[in-house]
Design a protein around this motif. Structure first.
Motif, PDB file in Angstrom:
ATOM      1  N   GLY A 140     -28.873 142.214  14.373  1.00 25.25           N
ATOM      2  CA  GLY A 140     -29.748 143.239  14.935  1.00 25.25           C
ATOM      3  C   GLY A 140     -29.270 144.637  14.590  1.00 25.25           C
ATOM      4  N   LEU A 141     -27.959 144.858  14.689  1.00 23.26           N
ATOM      5  CA  LEU A 141     -27.407 146.170  14.341  1.00 23.26           C
ATOM      6  C   LEU A 141     -27.576 146.455  12.851  1.00 23.26           C
ATOM      7  N   MET A 142     -27.380 145.436  12.017  1.00 30.37           N
ATOM      8  CA  MET A 142     -27.553 145.617  10.576  1.00 30.37           C
ATOM      9  C   MET A 142     -29.002 145.954  10.225  1.00 30.37           C
ATOM     10  N   MET A 143     -29.940 145.298  10.883  1.00 31.56           N
ATOM     11  CA  MET A 143     -31.346 145.594  10.627  1.00 31.56           C
ATOM     12  C   MET A 143     -31.709 146.991  11.115  1.00 31.56           C
ATOM     13  N   LEU A 144     -31.042 147.423  12.179  1.00 28.08           N
ATOM     14  CA  LEU A 144     -31.233 148.785  12.657  1.00 28.08           C
ATOM     15  C   LEU A 144     -30.809 149.777  11.577  1.00 28.08           C
ATOM     16  N   VAL A 145     -29.665 149.515  10.954  1.00 28.79           N
ATOM     17  CA  VAL A 145     -29.181 150.387   9.890  1.00 28.79           C
ATOM     18  C   VAL A 145     -30.095 150.303   8.669  1.00 28.79           C
ATOM     19  N   ASP A 278     -33.089 145.288  21.218  1.00 34.50           N
ATOM     20  CA  ASP A 278     -32.848 143.862  21.012  1.00 34.50           C
ATOM     21  C   ASP A 278     -31.397 143.610  20.626  1.00 34.50           C
ATOM     22  N   ALA A 279     -30.818 144.511  19.801  1.00 37.37           N
ATOM     23  CA  ALA A 279     -29.438 144.324  19.358  1.00 37.37           C
ATOM     24  C   ALA A 279     -28.451 144.452  20.511  1.00 37.37           C
ATOM     25  N   THR A 280     -28.772 145.320  21.481  1.00 39.81           N
ATOM     26  CA  THR A 280     -27.831 145.559  22.583  1.00 39.81           C
ATOM     27  C   THR A 280     -28.078 144.646  23.785  1.00 39.81           C
ATOM     28  N   LEU A 281     -29.341 144.307  24.037  1.00 36.17           N
ATOM     29  CA  LEU A 281     -29.660 143.519  25.232  1.00 36.17           C
ATOM     30  C   LEU A 281     -30.197 142.124  24.926  1.00 36.17           C
ATOM     31  N   GLY A 282     -30.548 141.898  23.656  1.00 37.74           N
ATOM     32  CA  GLY A 282     -31.266 140.670  23.312  1.00 37.74           C
ATOM     33  C   GLY A 282     -30.494 139.392  23.531  1.00 37.74           C
ATOM     34  N   GLU A 283     -29.144 139.470  23.535  1.00 38.05           N
ATOM     35  CA  GLU A 283     -28.372 138.240  23.710  1.00 38.05           C
ATOM     36  C   GLU A 283     -28.587 137.610  25.076  1.00 38.05           C
TER      37      GLU A 283
END
Length: 405
Positions: A140-145, A278-283
């Motif tokens: 998720g973080l990579m897709m954000l970047v 999603d990257a921070t809370l999605g888990e």
């Protein structure tokens, strides 16, 4: 130090891989948007041919992804990504020497092969092999970047092209692949595959059985595969086609060109915000339920828009919510196969899913251009809702299957 330990000691490498994504996507997928005018003036390529290169890139990726996936599961990603960087550099160098449509389009076959070997699914497989149970958050973080690639490379391409011309700009992009991207790929740890049902990436000792083999029972894997393929291909057909024509749709509904352009610019920030959440809370939520929510919101918005008065606020609300839905679906597209089918054979599974998805993605721009021109805004939105509804039904069936399993 804290950030590095949070990512299992791979923090610096992950930052480097994020940079390679920006360079990789920016120099290939996004650069034609800026180069199109120069290519038309200097070698007579119209927009259809220029963006046809992207179609060739996607189709090439679909054709080779299954074979590449099997290799990645067996050998890891380092060698494939290093070779892919060299091939991308070669393809960009060949593209810089294009003299007409044949040589231009042929160069995109080369770029498409390098793209499939080093970007696309390969980057997500690298993260899965490195990060184990933390894969979903890191992807998720990579897709954000990756979402920043256009913001970085559109102005960079324009500056280089104005200073040195489009041919030298592509040579610079080719050099980036060799000087920046290739050394980062070479730093990926060697992957030691352990055959058998208990295989686990060495970077993730003690991984759970569910994480290794996924949440889908063995006898349901084929059905689950086709449901995932149908859900994401249907949603991708809309997400890769409709946003390209939002400005035209808003103008047909009564907004001025300036208003329509301003509203459409909200799409990028909304997509990034959804990916960040999603990257921070999605888990905390199951990936298939997040995807189900996005697949419900998208068609509902497309179905509703033709029946409400078109104002700037209405259009802005549609763009923000629709782009947010696409944002969470795009993350789910990368992470859901891992949750369903596990890390064992993850690359091969992604490779198989790439075939129907990339075919849908490559057909989307032309299909929606024809629909907008011949059917108009309202009918296009209705058809978009129907296509996405197919994806929602498939995902709902998948959620039921996983719950029963």
């Amino acid at each position: 130090m804290a950030a590095s330990s949070r990512f299992g000691g791979h923090g610096p490498l992950l930052l480097g891989l994020a940079l390679t994504r920006i360079i990789g996507w920016g120099s290939t997928f996004y650069s034609p948007s800026v180069l199109v005018g120069a290519l038309d003036r200097e070698i007579g390529l119209n927009a259809e041919i220029v963006f046809g290169g992207i179609t060739i890139l996607l189709i090439t990726g679909a054709l080779v992804a299954p074979a590449i996936g099997r290799v990645l599961d067996r050998e890891g990603t380092r060698r494939s990504m290093c070779i892919g960087a060299v091939i991308c550099a070669l393809g960009l160098a060949v593209l810089s020497q294009a003299q007409g449509p044949v040589s231009y389009l042929a160069s995109w076959f080369v770029i498409g092969l390098g793209h499939a070997m080093s970007l696309a699914n390969t980057g997500n497989v690298t993260i899965a092999q490195l990060m184990g149970e933390r894969t979903r958050r890191v992807i998720g973080l990579m897709m954000l970047v990756t979402g920043l690639a256009s913001s970085v490379f559109w102005p960079l391409t324009a500056v280089l092209m104005n200073a040195f011309g489009w041919r030298m700009t592509l040579i610079v992009f080719a050099a980036m692949q060799l000087v920046i991207v290739l050394p980062i790929y070479a730093a990926i740890p060697r992957y030691r595959h352990v055959p058998g049902p208990t295989a686990a990436p060495t970077a993730v000792p003690g991984a759970s059985l569910a994480g290794e083999h996924g949440s889908v029972a063995a006898h349901s894997r084929r059905a689950a595969f086709w449901l995932v393929a149908l859900a994401f291909s249907a949603s991708g057909l809309v997400s890769w086609g409709l946003p390209l024509h939002l400005i035209t749709l808003f103008q047909e509904a009564g907004l001025t060109q300036g208003e329509a352009v301003w509203v459409a610019t909200l799409s990028g920030p909304a997509t990034l915000a959804a990916r960040a959440i999603d990257a921070t809370l999605g888990e905390r939520l199951r990936a298939e339920k997040v995807a189900l929510f996005g697949l419900l919101l998208g068609p509902a918005l497309c179905l509703l828009l033709p029946f409400v008065p078109m104002t700037i606020m209405t259009a802005a609300a549609f763009v923000v919510l629709f782009s947010a839905a696409l944002g969470v679906i795009s993350v789910a597209r990368a992470t859901l196969p891992l949750a369903l089918f596990g890390r064992n054979g993850f690359a091969a599974m992604l490779g198989k899913l790439t075939v129907p998805q990339n075919m849908a993605f490559s057909a989307a721009p032309l299909l929606f251009a024809v629909m907008v021109e011949r059917l108009g805004a309202s009918s296009t939105l209705m058809i978009s809702a129907a296509i996405q509804a197919i994806g929602f039904v498939a995902m709902f069936a998948l959620v039921r299957m996983v719950a029963r399993g």
